[in-house]
Motif scaffolding. Structure first.
Motif: not given
Ligand SMILES: Nc1ncnc2c1ncn2[C@@H]1O[C@H](COP(=O)(O)OP(=O)(O)OP(=O)(O)O)[C@@H](O)[C@H]1O
Ligand SMILES: [Mg+2]
Length: 371
Positions: A175-199
């Motif tokens: 659970a804890k790592l999930r929360e941390q990684m979801r923030e990281e995914i968001r940050t990386i996605q915004q940094k590269i500006g890539i259109t992303t589909v997340f299921v």
């Protein structure tokens, strides 16, 4: 940009139920878009059709300016020709390769193959973006779950795809790592500006990271919008219950903009139009109800505290009013209620969600079709 039009997938015989049932949506460039819904609603099937792994029964899919699938025009671009990167639930890191080689691999099989120097530069750049630059030479078997997830993400991004597809990428993490990684995914996605589909099937994960959420149910679109809109103003009872926690009441509309339920009449917010006597269903979020010890005119209900759970920043109370239990979240930690105490409840009228009672499939955004 991703545009999906009238997309249908049926696995069984003619006439059997469609796994994905005539859905259409458009995702603007650079957005993180989440396909949300319970198990079996058609999320993975939709993602696999966008990727080109699953062939649709009919419809149209456009990725950027490229039409990659059209049943009408007979277009079927194979998966390796689509500008996509993918991460699955089981992210299949190659154990015999180190981190660098795992991430560089897609470039080594690209045709024409980039030069060794270019492969090195591009791999190092993406390793830095996902925060793995110091682990480039580490054996892939000597990585934590979060680090493996980053390797999978870097590998999906190294070819600089236009679209990133992620199917429950966090479900193997605690659970804890999930929360941390979801923030990281968001940050990386915004940094590269890539259109992303997340299921995901996790509504709180969807609310936390998305620009746009599409809620699916039995192959249909039930809700589509930005996270706050879906939480504050869901269009369907299903959406109101799936996203966040809600108290549900049954009542009826009365004239002059009120609703009647639990023996009181309350002014109704929102812009639905009802006639007097129309049955309605009312949803009230736990944090949209204020609790006090003493009654005031504007407190329609009194009840008994029957459960209290400490959440750190708030108390969650369950309050019994006649035969109904109501959940209330109170951020006022100074004013604590004990089990058995009487409490007076007042909903925030503006935050009540009032919807027609018999909202069936006909009101869903996407209509079921038979083919
Ligand atoms: N290859 C297949 N053959 C037959 N039916 C399938 C196949 N793949 C999926 N289905 C069915 O299609 C429906 C949608 O499946 P899908 O995998 O898209 O759901 P999901 O939303 O991703 O669920 P989960 O959250 O469990 O991963 C389900 O009823 C499933 O049983
Ligand atoms: Mg799935």
């Amino acid at each position: 940009m991703i545009a999906v039009k009238s997309l249908i997938k049926r696995f069984g015989r003619l006439g059997s139920k469609n796994a994905v049932d005539n859905i259409s949506f458009t995702i603007p460039e650079g957005k993180l878009f989440t396909l949300l819904g319970q198990s079996g609603c058609g999320k993975t099937t939709t993602l696999r059709m966008i990727a080109g792994i699953e062939e649709p029964t009919s419809g149209e899919i456009q990725l950027g300016d490229q039409l990659v699938y059209s049943s009408a025009a007979g277009v079927k671009v194979p998966v390796n020709k689509r500008p996509i990167g993918m991460v699955f639930q089981s992210y299949a890191i190659w154990p015999h390769m180190n981190v660098f080689d795992n991430v560089a691999f897609p470039l080594t099989v690209t045709k024409p193959r980039p030069s060794a120097r270019e492969i090195k530069e591009r791999t190092e750049k993406i390793l830095e973006i996902v925060g793995l630059d110091s682990l480039a030479n580490r054996s892939a078997t000597a990585l934590s779950g979060g680090q493996q997830q980053r390797v999978a993400l870097a590998r999906a991004l190294v070819r600089e795809p236009k679209v990133l597809l992620l199917d429950e990428p966090l479900s193997n993490l605690d659970a804890k790592l999930r929360e941390q990684m979801r923030e990281e995914i968001r940050t990386i996605q915004q940094k590269i500006g890539i259109t992303t589909v997340f299921v995901t099937h996790d509504q709180s994960e969807a609310l936390a990271i998305s620009d746009l959420i599409l809620l699916m149910h039995e192959g249909h679109i039930v809700e589509f919008g930005d996270p706050q809109h879906l939480y504050d103003r869901p269009q369907t009872p299903y959406g109101a219950q799936f996203i966040g926690v809600s108290n549900r009441f049954e009542g009826s509309a009365s004239g002059s903009g009120e609703v009647e339920f639990m023996q009181v009449k309350i002014p109704r917010a929102g812009n639905g139009t009802f006639r007097a006597g129309d049955p309605v269903v009312i949803f009230i979020r736990p944090e949209s109800i204020a609790l006090t010890r003493s009654p005031r005119d504007s407190h329609p209900w009194a009840g008994q505290i029957c459960q209290r759970i400490f959440q750190g920043d708030a108390w969650d109370y369950t309050i019994r009013i006649k035969d109904q239990e109501v959940r209330v979240r109170s951020y006022d930690k100074a004013e604590q209620f004990m089990i058995g105490d009487t409490a007076y409840l007042r909903p925030n009228y503006d935050e009540m969600i009032v919807l027609p009672h018999n909202m069936a499939d006909a009101t869903l955004v996407s209509k079921p079709v038979r083919i």
